[in-house]
Design a protein around this motif. Structure first.
Motif, mmCIF file in Angstrom:
data_model
loop_
_atom_site.group_PDB
_atom_site.id
_atom_site.type_symbol
_atom_site.label_atom_id
_atom_site.label_comp_id
_atom_site.label_asym_id
_atom_site.label_seq_id
_atom_site.Cartn_x
_atom_site.Cartn_y
_atom_site.Cartn_z
ATOM 1 N N VAL A 67 0.868 -1.183 0.000
ATOM 2 C CA VAL A 67 0.000 0.000 0.000
ATOM 3 C C VAL A 67 0.901 1.228 0.000
ATOM 4 O O VAL A 67 1.660 1.441 0.949
ATOM 5 C CB VAL A 67 -0.930 0.008 1.232
ATOM 6 N N SER A 68 0.825 2.020 -1.053
ATOM 7 C CA SER A 68 1.650 3.223 -1.145
ATOM 8 C C SER A 68 1.000 4.367 -0.371
ATOM 9 O O SER A 68 -0.207 4.366 -0.116
ATOM 10 C CB SER A 68 1.852 3.628 -2.601
ATOM 11 N N ASN A 69 1.814 5.353 -0.022
ATOM 12 C CA ASN A 69 1.291 6.543 0.662
ATOM 13 C C ASN A 69 0.226 7.242 -0.177
ATOM 14 O O ASN A 69 -0.823 7.641 0.336
ATOM 15 C CB ASN A 69 2.425 7.523 0.975
ATOM 16 N N ALA A 70 0.503 7.399 -1.467
ATOM 17 C CA ALA A 70 -0.439 8.115 -2.342
ATOM 18 C C ALA A 70 -1.781 7.384 -2.434
ATOM 19 O O ALA A 70 -2.842 8.016 -2.357
ATOM 20 C CB ALA A 70 0.163 8.294 -3.730
ATOM 21 N N ASP A 71 -1.748 6.060 -2.576
ATOM 22 C CA ASP A 71 -3.000 5.297 -2.684
ATOM 23 C C ASP A 71 -3.770 5.296 -1.368
ATOM 24 O O ASP A 71 -4.999 5.414 -1.344
ATOM 25 C CB ASP A 71 -2.711 3.863 -3.136
ATOM 26 N N PHE A 72 -3.055 5.171 -0.251
ATOM 27 C CA PHE A 72 -3.707 5.208 1.055
ATOM 28 C C PHE A 72 -4.311 6.586 1.305
ATOM 29 O O PHE A 72 -5.437 6.715 1.794
ATOM 30 C CB PHE A 72 -2.710 4.820 2.150
ATOM 31 N N LYS A 73 -3.580 7.646 0.940
ATOM 32 C CA LYS A 73 -4.090 9.007 1.127
ATOM 33 C C LYS A 73 -5.373 9.218 0.327
ATOM 34 O O LYS A 73 -6.349 9.765 0.842
ATOM 35 C CB LYS A 73 -3.040 10.033 0.710
ATOM 36 N N THR A 74 -5.380 8.755 -0.915
ATOM 37 C CA THR A 74 -6.582 8.882 -1.749
ATOM 38 C C THR A 74 -7.750 8.143 -1.119
ATOM 39 O O THR A 74 -8.868 8.675 -1.036
ATOM 40 C CB THR A 74 -6.310 8.345 -3.168
ATOM 41 N N ALA A 75 -7.516 6.931 -0.648
ATOM 42 C CA ALA A 75 -8.581 6.137 -0.021
ATOM 43 C C ALA A 75 -9.086 6.807 1.261
ATOM 44 O O ALA A 75 -10.300 6.855 1.506
ATOM 45 C CB ALA A 75 -8.083 4.726 0.276
ATOM 46 N N LEU A 76 -8.172 7.340 2.058
ATOM 47 C CA LEU A 76 -8.565 7.992 3.308
ATOM 48 C C LEU A 76 -9.351 9.276 3.034
ATOM 49 O O LEU A 76 -10.393 9.520 3.646
ATOM 50 C CB LEU A 76 -7.328 8.273 4.171
ATOM 51 N N GLU A 77 -8.868 10.090 2.093
ATOM 52 C CA GLU A 77 -9.589 11.323 1.737
ATOM 53 C C GLU A 77 -10.980 11.004 1.196
ATOM 54 O O GLU A 77 -11.967 11.654 1.590
ATOM 55 C CB GLU A 77 -8.811 12.117 0.698
ATOM 56 N N ASN A 78 -11.089 10.024 0.322
ATOM 57 C CA ASN A 78 -12.394 9.661 -0.241
ATOM 58 C C ASN A 78 -13.318 9.097 0.830
ATOM 59 O O ASN A 78 -14.528 9.348 0.809
ATOM 60 C CB ASN A 78 -12.223 8.679 -1.397
#
Length: 175
Positions: A67-78
């Motif tokens: 799990v990359s930072n960018a993908d996790f950030k997108t999932a958390l923001e959404n």
């Protein structure tokens, strides 16, 4: 000679089929969930303006899905948006998530991944929430015959469940 070339092509294609792929932000995102959605008057309703994520890592196609930072950030923001927390109303809030650990099996039929994430929520330099959340996600043979895909699916389920647990705890403590 042709058989050797055909055999090499088949082996190469099988190798590509088994390559690990990164976790999908869409599959890690928690949609609007009854009981977890903020309403006007709730602490944090449309107040989260900044989300930061650390501790993730990119996927090496020759190893296991990560799990990359960018993908996790997108999932958390959404997920926060779906729950009514993202926005510019009220005092701005910041959510920080640090992926501490992603415990993955190397093999198995049903694969379970345990994610540990430390969440910190601040508003006007005051800490409203600071806890480590652990959650498990499982993928079965029925979901995919490929082990690399089951790990990816279990990663996604674990992060989605982790976000759900975070929102549950945050709502319980922020009242």
């Amino acid at each position: 000679m042709r058989r050797l070339a055909a055999g090499a092509a088949v082996v190469a294609l099988m190798g590509l089929a088994a390559c690990a792929s990164p976790a999908s932000p869409a599959r890690m995102t928690l949609g609007a969930t009854p009981g977890l959605t903020a309403a006007p008057g709730d602490v944090g309703y449309r107040s989260v303006t900044t989300v930061s994520v650390s501790g993730g890592q990119g996927t090496n196609p020759l190893w296991l899905s990560q799990v990359s930072n960018a993908d996790f950030k997108t999932a958390l923001e959404n997920s926060l948006a779906a729950a009514g927390y993202m926005g510019g109303q009220g005092q701005p809030m910041t959510v920080s998530a640090s992926l501490i650990d992603l415990k993955q099996p190397l093999a198995g039929f049903d694969m379970s991944v345990i994610s540990q994430v430390r969440y910190t929520v601040t508003r006007a330099e005051r800490v409203l929430f600071d806890e480590t959340v652990a959650a498990t996600g499982t993928a079965s043979m029925g979901e995919s015959l490929l082990g690399t895909e089951r790990i990816r699916l279990a990663n996604e389920a674990s992060i989605r469940e982790n976000i759900k647990t975070f929102l549950t705890r945050f709502r319980a403590r922020a009242r």
